[in-house]
Motif scaffolding. Structure first.
Motif, PDB file in Angstrom:
ATOM      1  N   ALA A 202       0.856  -1.393  -0.123  1.00  0.00           N
ATOM      2  CA  ALA A 202      -0.101  -0.025  -0.253  1.00  0.00           C
ATOM      3  C   ALA A 202       0.719   1.021  -0.066  1.00  0.00           C
ATOM      4  CB  ALA A 202      -1.063  -0.167   1.259  1.00  0.00           C
ATOM      5  N   HIS A 203       0.153   2.722  -0.258  1.00  0.00           N
ATOM      6  CA  HIS A 203       1.031   3.524  -0.307  1.00  0.00           C
ATOM      7  C   HIS A 203       1.699   3.777   1.109  1.00  0.00           C
ATOM      8  CE1 HIS A 203      -1.906   4.683  -3.422  1.00  0.00           C
ATOM      9  NE2 HIS A 203      -0.821   4.824  -3.866  1.00  0.00           N
ATOM     10  N   SER A 204       0.928   3.273   2.206  1.00  0.00           N
ATOM     11  CA  SER A 204       1.751   3.594   3.407  1.00  0.00           C
ATOM     12  C   SER A 204       2.980   2.926   3.645  1.00  0.00           C
ATOM     13  CB  SER A 204       0.651   3.130   4.742  1.00  0.00           C
ATOM     14  OG  SER A 204       0.349   1.880   4.419  1.00  0.00           O
ATOM     15  N   PHE A 205       3.197   1.979   3.140  1.00  0.00           N
ATOM     16  CA  PHE A 205       4.603   1.053   3.159  1.00  0.00           C
ATOM     17  C   PHE A 205       5.417   1.966   2.304  1.00  0.00           C
ATOM     18  CE2 PHE A 205       7.977  -1.728   1.535  1.00  0.00           C
ATOM     19  CZ  PHE A 205       8.100  -2.631   2.764  1.00  0.00           C
ATOM     20  N   THR A 207       5.294   5.477   1.761  1.00  0.00           N
ATOM     21  CA  THR A 207       5.533   6.845   2.298  1.00  0.00           C
ATOM     22  C   THR A 207       5.992   6.557   3.725  1.00  0.00           C
ATOM     23  OG1 THR A 207       3.307   6.790   3.153  1.00  0.00           O
ATOM     24  CG2 THR A 207       3.725   7.702   1.099  1.00  0.00           C
ATOM     25  N   SER A 208       6.265   5.303   4.341  1.00  0.00           N
ATOM     26  CA  SER A 208       6.817   5.020   5.540  1.00  0.00           C
ATOM     27  C   SER A 208       8.590   5.136   5.324  1.00  0.00           C
ATOM     28  CB  SER A 208       6.400   3.897   6.295  1.00  0.00           C
ATOM     29  OG  SER A 208       7.209   2.664   5.748  1.00  0.00           O
TER      30      SER A 208
ATOM     31  N   TYR B  26      -2.105  -7.756   1.732  1.00  0.00           N
ATOM     32  CA  TYR B  26      -0.920  -6.855   1.554  1.00  0.00           C
ATOM     33  C   TYR B  26      -0.334  -6.079   2.951  1.00  0.00           C
ATOM     34  CZ  TYR B  26      -3.596  -2.601   1.095  1.00  0.00           C
ATOM     35  OH  TYR B  26      -4.582  -1.255   1.090  1.00  0.00           O
ATOM     36  N   TYR B  34       8.410  -4.808   6.440  1.00  0.00           N
ATOM     37  CA  TYR B  34       8.906  -3.901   7.317  1.00  0.00           C
ATOM     38  C   TYR B  34      10.031  -4.590   8.214  1.00  0.00           C
ATOM     39  CZ  TYR B  34       5.124  -0.272   6.770  1.00  0.00           C
ATOM     40  OH  TYR B  34       4.310   0.379   5.925  1.00  0.00           O
ATOM     41  N   LEU B 387      -0.840   6.724   6.977  1.00  0.00           N
ATOM     42  CA  LEU B 387       0.483   7.043   7.804  1.00  0.00           C
ATOM     43  C   LEU B 387       0.607   8.387   7.830  1.00  0.00           C
ATOM     44  CD1 LEU B 387       3.005   5.534   9.158  1.00  0.00           C
ATOM     45  CD2 LEU B 387       3.961   5.884   6.798  1.00  0.00           C
ATOM     46  N   ARG B 395       4.983  12.190   7.711  1.00  0.00           N
ATOM     47  CA  ARG B 395       4.688  11.490   6.315  1.00  0.00           C
ATOM     48  C   ARG B 395       3.629  12.169   5.530  1.00  0.00           C
ATOM     49  NH1 ARG B 395       8.955  10.539   7.217  1.00  0.00           N
ATOM     50  NH2 ARG B 395      10.233   8.682   7.133  1.00  0.00           N
TER      51      ARG B 395
END
Lengths: 528, 528
Positions: A202-205, A207-208, B26, B34, B387, B395
């Motif tokens: 996902a985008h959060s991955f 942008t993290s 996902y 991570y 996030l 972020r």
């Protein structure tokens, strides 16, 4: 009715919410009414049906059988259930009534024409409607989307977060697969129902990552396992320069954090690396970063598994991305790169899907969430469950709403086909009538018509099958995957005009002469 | 966020489906990403929010807190869950990753700005969205319907059979009550959540009687318990003749079976007798049969509890029925009869509800199913979970879709009110900024505006409250009934223009200067 079977073991908790008290209160008050009237054990017949196909189409997949079977086989009121009912029924209700409830089970009840003791089959109304109605609606929706997408596009259901709570999501994932989707993002549907699962990042991955992170182990062995391990981060920077030169971009333009995220994902999934391209800018950041990582992986013998776009004009971007993939594949002589799958998602509905599925589209994989699970064109199917006979006597609801008339009597249903296999009509008749014979002429009343029509079916298929009798399954339910295949076969036998999604030719339904005569007699008997 | 608490004991099975694997795949692949990147324990902040109020309105009830709390407090991957994940992740995934998953819990996670180890709070995305999104949507829908109906009409939720499976129905019943409905037909929602339940009888009960049935015990004692028992069937026939004469009907016209059903129901529920009038013909059968039974009960001291209409023009029929009730009450000198509640149901939507709630309407109770639980105007809320900070660094998702921009940084939110209590604006600022002071002027950036605006709030209310910290509830959640009251109070504080259901005045949202500066800085830093 299509049935869904789990690919993995059954989970006893999975349908914990589907239990006897998942019902409307009036089912319990009516149970007391029947019981006091001495009618609790009279044999009654109910039918579960809907009046109109959803979404303006001409077909509906009837789904939910497995859930109904599971519900019926475990139907029993526990002490806590009976106590709760006692708290909402009149205080002077006889203890013997609650004893009756405690002893209830569905061992005398077959499905889905439901026949059994009046009190029990009345109690089943709400839960059966709840289990069949949405399952059928979402399966039909999935089948429509499959028809639009054509057989080659890969369709992924990803609506869990838009569903009506956990169970809505589980039902949606299961029955979307049944209706023709290829996979779901919902892990629980994989675990409990055996639906193939899919998903990447996902985008959060993305942008993290700021780009300042240091991977604990950036070394990656070649895909064959033979040869020295290589520092992927170094290789990616080498490839980034080449890619930027090729694309006419400054090497500073692609976002560092996005690249770090891609590298981290590639290190975790070297054999299944997918780039989510639009966290920042597709052309100037997502795509060059993806290419740098994919090409670095490529030198180690890994092939990236695709890219995903989640915003903007998906069709146009897919065409542009494919162009860049082709040019880059040629430039660096990596032919596999040009044809990697392009996946898209972002509020895709029927109209957008038709665009994405058009002939020259470069889109390969389509993720659909909201418009699949919420069925916004028509968010409920309107199934009903009506009493058609009790104590052997036919019953009919005669009301001022002609739409709400019901057809009386326990019935049988047959599909009449012509010699070329096309559908002539579906015939409803009384259960006690002999079935129609292939090759024999018969007279029927098309629904709503004023006169008899003659048909001569080349083939006759019974539409109802007995699944549960005296609490036992008559034969094993087909697996979910098998049911999914049956659905596609069944749809392929409809004529193209029946499959049209707008203004289709409707499938004709007709009544036997005896059934029509019964309707006419009961109408005439009604004083009002 | 409004919170729902059960009135009765918690049921451990109730949310069995809401468990860690109820998530998109996902989330698990990113968890591995991570973990391999050495970032699993970095502290991350996510925010759950939506971008636009549903149904074209200006307010949304944020609901689902209790379900989220329950989910978080029991969050733990079981062996079978980890094994299933192992079966869908790459075969070379390190055992240590699965050990990490096995040890996860949410003891470091507060709600609903969610802050905690990156890997865990990422895994929470899908289930939290699933638990909040529909709960908020249906609560908001219920609140709109309550605004249309006004405070006096009794509103009954009856959508279980139209919901997305068992859990959708349970969620709908719970949060419809929260949003302002009075009761539900769903017994399980009563048992598990303490929602008041209501319901009487369906058409199938009425049509199951032919009129030839003999009640096992037709004798009924007076309501006071004093005096001889009376044969109700005999009394009803006596009253039927009087009623038919009064109404100018032949005594043969009212349907015998319908009358037998009413008698059976009255014998079961003498203190709560309701007539469902439209199984055959309201004026010539349902109403005279009802009156005969109600008047017979009346002579024994029982008062019928109302009538229900389920087809046709509900408003017009209610007016006609009320006319007959008034005339009959006068004729037979039973004043209570004229004001018994008239309940209606049958695909009622906002427009029809407005008609039924108009000033001279004789409708008292309104049952709503499909259009409440499926929210056909907008069947999903579109909540997102983004996030906003990781490792203390803000972020932001910068994308080509301006709509999909996110606001960076862990934030605080305040409602700024004027001296008359009306809403000035809601202010978003960074968590580390000092809160705005009542009476002090401050400069803010209204969202989308090009220049600063000055406000001087007379009152400042924090909008976020810490509910869960280190796995513990910070204070008990309010009961469902209490939350329901809070919702109505909160709505009553909005200005009428904010409560308009179409083209309302939108509530202004503004950013603090610091937050706006952060947005501008991150935008400028993005190369693309």
């Amino acid at each position: 009715m299509a049935a869904a079977a789990p690919g993995s073991e059954l989970d006893p908790e999975c349908r914990a919410a589907a239990r006897p008290l998942l019902t409307d209160l009036y089912q319990a008050t009516m149970a007391l009414g029947y019981w006091r009237a001495g009618r609790a054990r009279e044999v009654a017949e109910f039918e579960l049906f809907f009046r109109r196909c959803p979404f303006g189409g001409a077909f509906t997949l009837a789904a939910g059988l497995r859930d109904c079977v599971r519900f019926l086989r475990t139907f029993r009121l526990r002490d806590a259930d009976v106590q709760f009912l006692a708290s909402v029924l009149p205080p002077d209700t006889e203890p013997a009534f609650f004893e009756h409830l405690r002893a209830l089970d569905c061992s005398e009840v077959p499905l889905l024409q439901v026949s059994g003791p009046l009190l029990v089959v009345q109690l089943l109304e709400t839960p059966l409607l709840c289990l069949v109605s949405y399952a059928s609606l979402v399966a039909t929706n999935a089948a429509r989307l499959r028809l639009i997408a054509g057989p080659k596009k890969r369709l992924l259901e990803m609506g869990l977060r838009r569903a009506q709570g956990p169970d809505g999501g589980l039902t949606a994932s299961t029955y979307s697969y049944l209706g023709g989707f290829d996979a779901t993002s919902n892990v629980l549907a994989g675990q409990l129902r055996g639906v193939p699962v899919a998903g990447t990042l996902a985008h959060s991955f993305v942008t993290s990552f700021a780009g300042t992170e240091v991977p604990p182990d950036p070394m990656l062995a070649p895909a064959t396992g033979e040869g020295p391990r290589v520092d992927l981060t170094v290789q990616v920077e080498v490839w980034l320069e080449r890619v930027c030169t090729h694309l006419g971009l400054g090497v500073q333009e692609p976002h560092r954090g996005e690249r770090a995220a891609f590298v981290a994902y590639a290190l975790a999934f070297p054999r299944a690396f997918q780039g989510l391209l639009d966290s920042y800018c597709v052309q100037r950041s997502g795509l060059p970063n993806f290419l740098a990582v994919a090409l670095a992986l490529g030198t180690l013998g890994y092939r990236a598994s695709g890219v995903r776009l989640d915003s903007g004009d998906l069709l146009q971007q897919a065409q542009e991305v494919r162009g860049v993939l082709r040019a880059t594949a040629a430039q660096f002589q990596v032919p596999w790169l040009e044809s990697i799958p392009i996946a898209v998602s972002n509020n895709i509905d029927e109209e957008e899907l038709a665009r994405l599925a058009q002939e020259d589209s470069e889109v390969d994989v389509i993720g659909i969430g909201t418009s699949l699970v919420t069925c916004p064109q028509q968010p409920s199917l309107g199934c009903v469950y009506k009493l058609v006979a009790v104590g052997g006597q036919p019953r009919m609801k005669l009301t001022e709403d002609a739409e709400k008339l019901t057809l009386p009597g326990a019935k049988a249903a047959f599909r009449l086909l012509s010699s070329d296999g096309s559908l002539l009509l579906d015939l409803l008749q009384l259960a006690e009538e002999p079935p129609p014979q292939a090759g024999r002429e018969l007279k029927v009343w098309p629904k709503g018509a004023q006169e008899l029509m003659t048909v001569r079916p080349a083939r006759v298929e019974p539409l109802l099958q007995l699944w549960v009798q005296q609490g036992q399954l008559c034969e094993p339910l087909p697996s979910l995957a098998k049911s999914r295949t049956l659905v596609q076969q069944s749809l392929s036998r409809l004529s193209p005009a029946h499959r049209w999604l707008e203004s289709p030719e409707l499938c004709q339904v007709a009544l036997s002469e005896q059934l029509q005569a019964l309707v006419d007699r009961l109408k005439a008997e009604c004083p009002a």
